[in-house]
Design a protein around this motif. Structure first.
Motif, PDB file in Angstrom:
ATOM      1  N   LEU A   2      51.925  35.152  36.824  1.00  0.00           N
ATOM      2  CA  LEU A   2      51.551  36.293  36.005  1.00  0.00           C
ATOM      3  C   LEU A   2      50.232  35.992  35.326  1.00  0.00           C
ATOM      4  N   LEU A   3      49.577  37.022  34.858  1.00  0.00           N
ATOM      5  CA  LEU A   3      48.302  36.895  34.167  1.00  0.00           C
ATOM      6  C   LEU A   3      47.180  36.471  35.104  1.00  0.00           C
ATOM      7  N   ARG A   4      47.498  36.290  36.385  1.00  0.00           N
ATOM      8  CA  ARG A   4      46.421  36.098  37.342  1.00  0.00           C
ATOM      9  C   ARG A   4      46.580  37.234  38.347  1.00  0.00           C
ATOM     10  N   ASP A   5      45.515  37.867  38.720  1.00  0.00           N
ATOM     11  CA  ASP A   5      45.675  39.091  39.494  1.00  0.00           C
ATOM     12  C   ASP A   5      45.907  38.847  40.983  1.00  0.00           C
ATOM     13  N   GLU A   6      45.274  37.801  41.538  1.00  0.00           N
ATOM     14  CA  GLU A   6      45.469  37.593  42.976  1.00  0.00           C
ATOM     15  C   GLU A   6      46.608  36.599  43.210  1.00  0.00           C
ATOM     16  N   GLN A   7      47.454  36.928  44.220  1.00  0.00           N
ATOM     17  CA  GLN A   7      48.552  36.051  44.600  1.00  0.00           C
ATOM     18  C   GLN A   7      48.336  35.590  46.038  1.00  0.00           C
ATOM     19  N   THR A   8      48.328  34.276  46.250  1.00  0.00           N
ATOM     20  CA  THR A   8      48.047  33.783  47.594  1.00  0.00           C
ATOM     21  C   THR A   8      49.334  33.609  48.376  1.00  0.00           C
ATOM     22  N   PHE A   9      49.285  34.024  49.638  1.00  0.00           N
ATOM     23  CA  PHE A   9      50.431  33.889  50.531  1.00  0.00           C
ATOM     24  C   PHE A   9      50.506  32.447  51.026  1.00  0.00           C
ATOM     25  N   ILE A  10      51.661  31.789  50.819  1.00  0.00           N
ATOM     26  CA  ILE A  10      51.755  30.391  51.250  1.00  0.00           C
ATOM     27  C   ILE A  10      52.945  30.169  52.162  1.00  0.00           C
ATOM     28  N   GLY A  11      53.509  31.240  52.696  1.00  0.00           N
ATOM     29  CA  GLY A  11      54.618  31.097  53.636  1.00  0.00           C
ATOM     30  C   GLY A  11      55.823  30.426  52.991  1.00  0.00           C
TER      31      GLY A  11
END
Lengths: 322, 432
Positions: free
Chosen positions: A69-78
């Motif tokens: 939360l509080l970070r806008d981008e979420q990285t996909f890590i499988g």
């Protein structure tokens, strides 16, 4: 009607309104017969999709990300979160604690509940009073229960240690040990749920034909033999049901360990009573949503597994859920 | 069929009318907020204030209502940890946050990197108050890029050491607070005093509650604590942290600790019953002690070893979701005003964050009868003046908890110092 071609209809003007009306009425009727049942059950499925299915699917989606939360981008890590999880000591520690507290609280609780129900199933003065009393612990707020029990299990001023000191037994720091803390937490769970389960058993026992007991009494069977040979086999489906619901409940224990540790989210300084739910909560409060979601999914798998195993065990022999 | 349609139509019309009405109300409430003066009669508005304990704001709300008769103020309180977690969730999901929220010092750094979630208080003229504030306290509330003012400080937690004169007397130690303060200029001297207390074998009492808060105080007295100036976690390599940890271990091995976690129920009981003789005391903790009703004069207040220090302290901020930022900003301005901070100091032991007040007689000369007429005004303002500010990172609270748990494992006899330190560092390394 459906076989009639539209041109034919148009070719017979005087009949048209009548026929049209009849056709419409028929369609409405068809729709009513075919569609209404779906409309009646729709609310459940809509609610279930919104509050059951969607969160489940969304949690699975989140668990595949590094999601903070509080970070806008979420990285996909499988499946990286799950890989980390399976190698995480704290996760297996929480799993062990959950199973240990689950067994310690559920097994004695169900035996006690059957026994209580058996007692209440006999002709008794003030029956309703006793039955209501059984349910009282369950309607008490869990917070109140745990606060009071935490006082009882206190190290310095707890009543249990005080009673033990009367017999010359050294006081126990209930909060600190693995076994002692599990026992304390299990006691709270048992106190709260035994009466509730006893009432379910009682309801099932009332459905057992009286003649069986009468015959057994004439044959000279004792109360305990009657319980073992008549009551328990007859209420086996209910036992299966209660075992499974209790197991699911025990797998999700959160409030008791959290409050027992005075809001310490690690469940004791050495994580000695950190359950799976508490471990999820810890990672949510650290805002590591991806990881917390992965744990939630593992917990879901565990619950299905444990409930399945319990079902097989309790179902063995005669009877069953069906 | 027609009948059916009719049955659906009526409620639908009613609902949409209601919805229209509500939107109308909403915009109606907004208009005066951006336009007219505060005294102008306008529609009623409601401000919610989200706090994590009793801040003793009730009389100040009444004062605010005198100038803002149309504002209704509703306070919401949650448990400390939940309050901040909830706030983060509310900011992310964009719903549910209060109009005015309190953010504690251990958490403020988690919010300063995201100024777009809050109204910029500069837009409401509150940056005018910068000169009034302690420099470091002001900077805590400014966004990382410096463009936005997120929160206005309420209080700071000047440090002291609370002690029980009765137990000190039994142990043959001085009971007068000036003499007690002179016993421990340093933490080493504090431990030496503790050893004397242990040697006197006072029935049923240890020298102190537990090592956690002492560890925290010592870390916070250092120029650099858990975080460096670039907000990297340096707990593992900073010698000051290890030094504080070793001090905690020494307190345990010398038998000073009653092995109680601060704020747990047995700790509360211990304050009332006197199972320990000293505890680290930020200004706000005097309120905690009073709540346990140990009796007037049971506890007294001396200086903290190591001179000065800060623990805790809060900011007030305005989440972007609020509908009435102008009124909310005016409310913050009032709650943090000079007069309010003086009142809150005498009522709730909240030490002001405005240094001018440290020389104000109402603060400086304030003595607290509950603590044996201790001159708490002087003790706490001295501590705040002696403070060397240090960078506080976004997860400082989690780091503190991880290492504090390690100390408690030593205290419970489960691990030795090295094992506990290793596991604490492992826990710290998991904090991202």
């Amino acid at each position: 009607m459906a076989t009639r071609a539209p041109e034919r209809l148009a070719a017979v003007p005087p009949n048209r309104p009548v026929r049209h009306r009849r056709l419409r009425r028929h369609l409405v009727h068809q729709l009513d017969v075919k569609g209404s049942p779906y409309a009646y059950v729709a609310p459940f499925f809509l609610l279930f999709s919104a509050f059951g299915l969607f969160p489940l699917a969304y949690t699975a989606w989140v668990s595949l990300h590094e999601w903070t939360l509080l970070r806008d981008e979420q990285t996909f890590i499988g499946l990286e979160n799950f890989r980390t999880l399976l190698a995480d000591d704290y996760f297996w520690n929480a799993t062990f604690n959950t199973l240990s507290i689950g067994v310690l609280s559920t097994a004695p609780q169900l035996l006690l509940a059957i026994w209580l129900a058996h007692l209440l199933n006999r002709p008794l003065r003030a029956q309703t009073f006793f039955r209501v009393t059984l349910l009282l612990p369950n309607v008490t707020s869990v917070v109140a229960v745990v606060v009071i029990f935490s006082q009882l299990f206190g190290r310095d001023f707890g009543m249990i240690n005080w009673v033990m000191s009367l017999f010359g037994v050294e006081g126990v720091a209930w909060n600190e040990g693995v076994l002692s803390s599990h026992a304390a937490i299990s006691t709270m769970i048992m106190w709260r749920w035994t009466g509730y389960n006893a009432l379910i058993f009682l309801a099932a026992m009332q459905a057992v034909p009286r003649e069986l007991y009468e015959a057994a009494t004439i044959d000279g069977a004792s109360g305990f033999t009657q319980l073992r040979k008549i009551t328990i086999p007859m209420i086996r489906p209910t036992i299966v049901f209660v075992v499974i619901t209790s197991t699911i409940g025990a797998m999700q224990i959160l409030a008791e360990p959290l409050l027992f540790g005075s809001y310490l989210i690690t469940g004791g300084v050495d994580r000695q009573y950190q359950t799976l739910s508490l471990f999820i909560y810890e990672n949510f409060t650290k805002l590591d949503f991806g990881y917390a979601s992965a744990i939630s999914w593992m917990m879901f798998v565990f619950i299905v597994l444990v409930a399945g195993v319990n079902y097989l065990i309790t179902r063995r022999g005669k009877g069953g859920l069906t | 069929m027609r009948k059916l349609r009719h049955r659906f139509l009526v409620p639908m019309v009613a609902v949409s009318a209601l919805a229209l009405g509500l939107t109308a109300c909403g915009s109606g409430g907004d208009a005066p907020a951006s336009g007219g003066a505060a005294s102008q009669p306008a529609e009623k508005i409601k401000l919610t204030v989200g706090l994590f304990s009793d801040f003793h704001y009730a009389p100040l709300y009444e004062e605010f209502k005198k100038t803002h008769p149309n504002v209704e103020i509703v306070e919401r309180r949650a448990q400390f940890n939940d309050h901040h977690t909830n706030l983060i969730t509310q900011l992310t999901t964009g719903a549910g946050a209060a109009d005015v929220v309190a953010i504690e010092g251990g958490y403020i750094a988690a919010f300063t990197p995201v100024p777009d979630k809050f109204y910029n208080l500069k837009d409401y003229g509150l940056d005018k108050r910068e000169s009034e504030y302690l420099d470091w306290k002001w900077k805590l509330g400014v966004s990382n890029d410096g463009s936005s003012l997120i929160g206005l400080g309420t209080d700071v937690g000047g440090l002291a050491m609370c002690y029980r004169p009765d137990l000190f007397g039994k142990a043959g130690l001085p009971t007068n607070r000036d003499e007690v303060s002179a016993l421990w200029p340093t933490w080493d001297a504090y431990i030496e005093t503790g050893k004397k207390f242990v040697a006197a074998k006072v029935e049923g009492a240890k020298f102190t509650d537990g090592p956690g808060e002492h560890f925290r105080a010592m870390v916070e007295q250092a120029p650099v604590g858990f975080y460096d100036a670039q907000y990297n976690i340096v707990a593992a390599t900073n010698p000051e942290v290890r030094k504080a940890f070793d001090m905690g271990v020494k307190m345990i091995s010398d038998g000073l600790s009653a092995n109680l976690a601060a704020f747990s129920p047995p700790w509360n009981t211990g304050i009332a019953k006197g199972t320990f003789a000293t505890m680290v005391c930020p200004a706000w903790k005097t309120g905690t002690i009073k709540d346990q009703k140990p009796g007037e004069g049971t506890w007294d207040i001396a200086a903290v070893p190591g001179g000065g220090g800060n623990q805790g302290g809060t900011h007030l901020a305005l989440p972007k979701q609020g509908k009435h930022p102008k009124e909310a900003a005016e409310l913050i301005n009032l709650l943090t005003s000079k007069e309010s901070q003086v009142t809150l100091f005498t009522e709730a032991s909240a030490l002001p964050s405005l240094p001018a007040l440290y020389d104000d007689p109402a603060v400086k000369d304030y003595v607290n009868p509950y603590f044996g007429n201790a001159p708490i005004g002087k003790i706490f303002t001295d501590a705040a003046k002696a403070l060397k500010p240090q960078p506080v990172g976004p997860k400082a609270g989690d780091v503190l908890q991880a290492i504090g748990n390690g100390l408690q494992r030593v205290d419970q006899g489960k691990q030795n110092a090295e094992e506990a330190w290793a596991q604490a560092l492992k826990d710290v390394s998991r904090i991202k």
